[in-house]
Design a protein around this motif. Structure first.
Motif, PDB file in Angstrom:
ATOM      1  N   VAL A   6       0.846  -1.246  -0.040  1.00 68.20           N
ATOM      2  CA  VAL A   6      -0.015   0.063  -0.224  1.00 68.20           C
ATOM      3  C   VAL A   6       0.920   1.050   0.065  1.00 68.20           C
ATOM      4  O   VAL A   6       1.877   1.299   0.698  1.00 68.20           O
ATOM      5  N   CYS A  11      -3.150   6.660   0.667  1.00 74.06           N
ATOM      6  CA  CYS A  11      -4.051   5.782   1.327  1.00 74.06           C
ATOM      7  C   CYS A  11      -4.728   7.070   2.189  1.00 74.06           C
ATOM      8  O   CYS A  11      -4.249   7.900   2.696  1.00 74.06           O
ATOM      9  N   ILE A  12      -6.051   7.048   2.161  1.00 70.55           N
ATOM     10  CA  ILE A  12      -6.929   7.999   3.105  1.00 70.55           C
ATOM     11  C   ILE A  12      -7.655   7.288   4.138  1.00 70.55           C
ATOM     12  O   ILE A  12      -8.566   7.804   4.753  1.00 70.55           O
ATOM     13  N   CYS A  14      -9.793   4.855   4.458  1.00 69.94           N
ATOM     14  CA  CYS A  14     -11.021   4.680   4.166  1.00 69.94           C
ATOM     15  C   CYS A  14     -11.918   3.278   4.568  1.00 69.94           C
ATOM     16  O   CYS A  14     -12.852   3.135   4.987  1.00 69.94           O
ATOM     17  N   GLY A  15     -10.732   2.319   4.831  1.00 72.36           N
ATOM     18  CA  GLY A  15     -11.233   1.086   5.552  1.00 72.36           C
ATOM     19  C   GLY A  15     -12.019   0.133   4.764  1.00 72.36           C
ATOM     20  O   GLY A  15     -12.007  -1.030   5.056  1.00 72.36           O
ATOM     21  N   ALA A  16     -11.768   0.401   3.188  1.00 77.23           N
ATOM     22  CA  ALA A  16     -12.457  -0.718   2.273  1.00 77.23           C
ATOM     23  C   ALA A  16     -11.585  -1.880   2.136  1.00 77.23           C
ATOM     24  O   ALA A  16     -12.174  -2.979   2.235  1.00 77.23           O
ATOM     25  N   CYS A  17     -10.265  -1.649   1.926  1.00 76.24           N
ATOM     26  CA  CYS A  17      -9.396  -2.993   1.660  1.00 76.24           C
ATOM     27  C   CYS A  17      -9.430  -3.920   2.569  1.00 76.24           C
ATOM     28  O   CYS A  17      -9.507  -5.182   2.447  1.00 76.24           O
ATOM     29  N   TYR A  27      -4.714  -2.330   9.143  1.00 71.24           N
ATOM     30  CA  TYR A  27      -4.462  -0.837   9.454  1.00 71.24           C
ATOM     31  C   TYR A  27      -3.527  -0.603  10.557  1.00 71.24           C
ATOM     32  O   TYR A  27      -3.484  -1.102  11.586  1.00 71.24           O
ATOM     33  N   ALA A  33      -3.667   1.678   5.566  1.00 68.41           N
ATOM     34  CA  ALA A  33      -3.673   0.345   5.463  1.00 68.41           C
ATOM     35  C   ALA A  33      -2.226  -0.124   5.049  1.00 68.41           C
ATOM     36  O   ALA A  33      -1.518   0.588   4.718  1.00 68.41           O
ATOM     37  N   PRO A  64     -10.399   3.750  -3.662  1.00 71.11           N
ATOM     38  CA  PRO A  64     -10.746   4.993  -4.193  1.00 71.11           C
ATOM     39  C   PRO A  64      -9.383   5.954  -4.526  1.00 71.11           C
ATOM     40  O   PRO A  64      -9.606   6.873  -5.424  1.00 71.11           O
ATOM     41  N   THR A  65      -8.477   5.524  -4.026  1.00 67.88           N
ATOM     42  CA  THR A  65      -7.187   6.399  -4.515  1.00 67.88           C
ATOM     43  C   THR A  65      -6.121   5.700  -5.114  1.00 67.88           C
ATOM     44  O   THR A  65      -4.916   6.021  -5.292  1.00 67.88           O
ATOM     45  N   SER A  67      -4.191   3.109  -4.179  1.00 66.66           N
ATOM     46  CA  SER A  67      -3.116   3.000  -3.398  1.00 66.66           C
ATOM     47  C   SER A  67      -2.596   1.801  -3.324  1.00 66.66           C
ATOM     48  O   SER A  67      -1.631   1.429  -2.729  1.00 66.66           O
ATOM     49  N   ILE A  68      -3.335   0.806  -3.494  1.00 69.70           N
ATOM     50  CA  ILE A  68      -2.761  -0.611  -3.545  1.00 69.70           C
ATOM     51  C   ILE A  68      -2.132  -1.134  -4.804  1.00 69.70           C
ATOM     52  O   ILE A  68      -2.690  -0.887  -5.944  1.00 69.70           O
TER      53      ILE A  68
HETATM   54 FE1  SF4 Z   1      -8.881   2.968   1.533  1.00 63.57          FE
HETATM   55 FE2  SF4 Z   1      -7.322   2.385  -0.518  1.00 63.57          FE
HETATM   56 FE3  SF4 Z   1      -6.349   3.148   2.030  1.00 63.57          FE
HETATM   57 FE4  SF4 Z   1      -7.114   0.371   1.697  1.00 63.57          FE
HETATM   58  S1  SF4 Z   1      -5.442   1.564   0.515  1.00 63.57           S
HETATM   59  S2  SF4 Z   1      -7.902   2.052   3.429  1.00 63.57           S
HETATM   60  S3  SF4 Z   1      -9.165   0.936   0.044  1.00 63.57           S
HETATM   61  S4  SF4 Z   1      -7.631   4.208   0.602  1.00 63.57           S
END
Ligand code: SF4
Length: 75
Positions: A6, A11-12, A14-17, A27, A33, A64-65, A67-68
């Protein structure tokens, strides 16, 4: 083979991954992340198991960014 890490600079938190691929992402204290798979410690050097690749790609697409990062070779 797939490897992932990551980019915490984008990374913002967001908690999605981690919700999509909890065996790969968790996290840090700031909610950013990081790759925890097999103790990777976000270095991108542990080959992701075949049975987790779908989760990995879902998480990558859902970030969303963007970042992965995913590569065929270790980072
Ligand atoms: Fe969200 Fe992407 Fe960061 Fe995961 S890596 S917490 S999906 S912004």
């Amino acid at each position: 083979a797939k490897y992932t890490c990551v980019d915490k600079d984008t990374c913002i938190a967001c908690g999605a991954c981690g919700a999509t691929a909890p065996d790969i992402f968790d996290y840090d204290d700031e909610g950013l992340a990081e790759v925890i798979f097999k103790g990777d410690n976000n270095r991108g050097i542990k080959e992701i198991d075949e049975d987790l690749l779908e989760d990995l790609l879902d998480a990558q697409e859902g970030c969303p960014t963007d970042s992965i990062k995913v590569e065929e070779k270790p980072f």
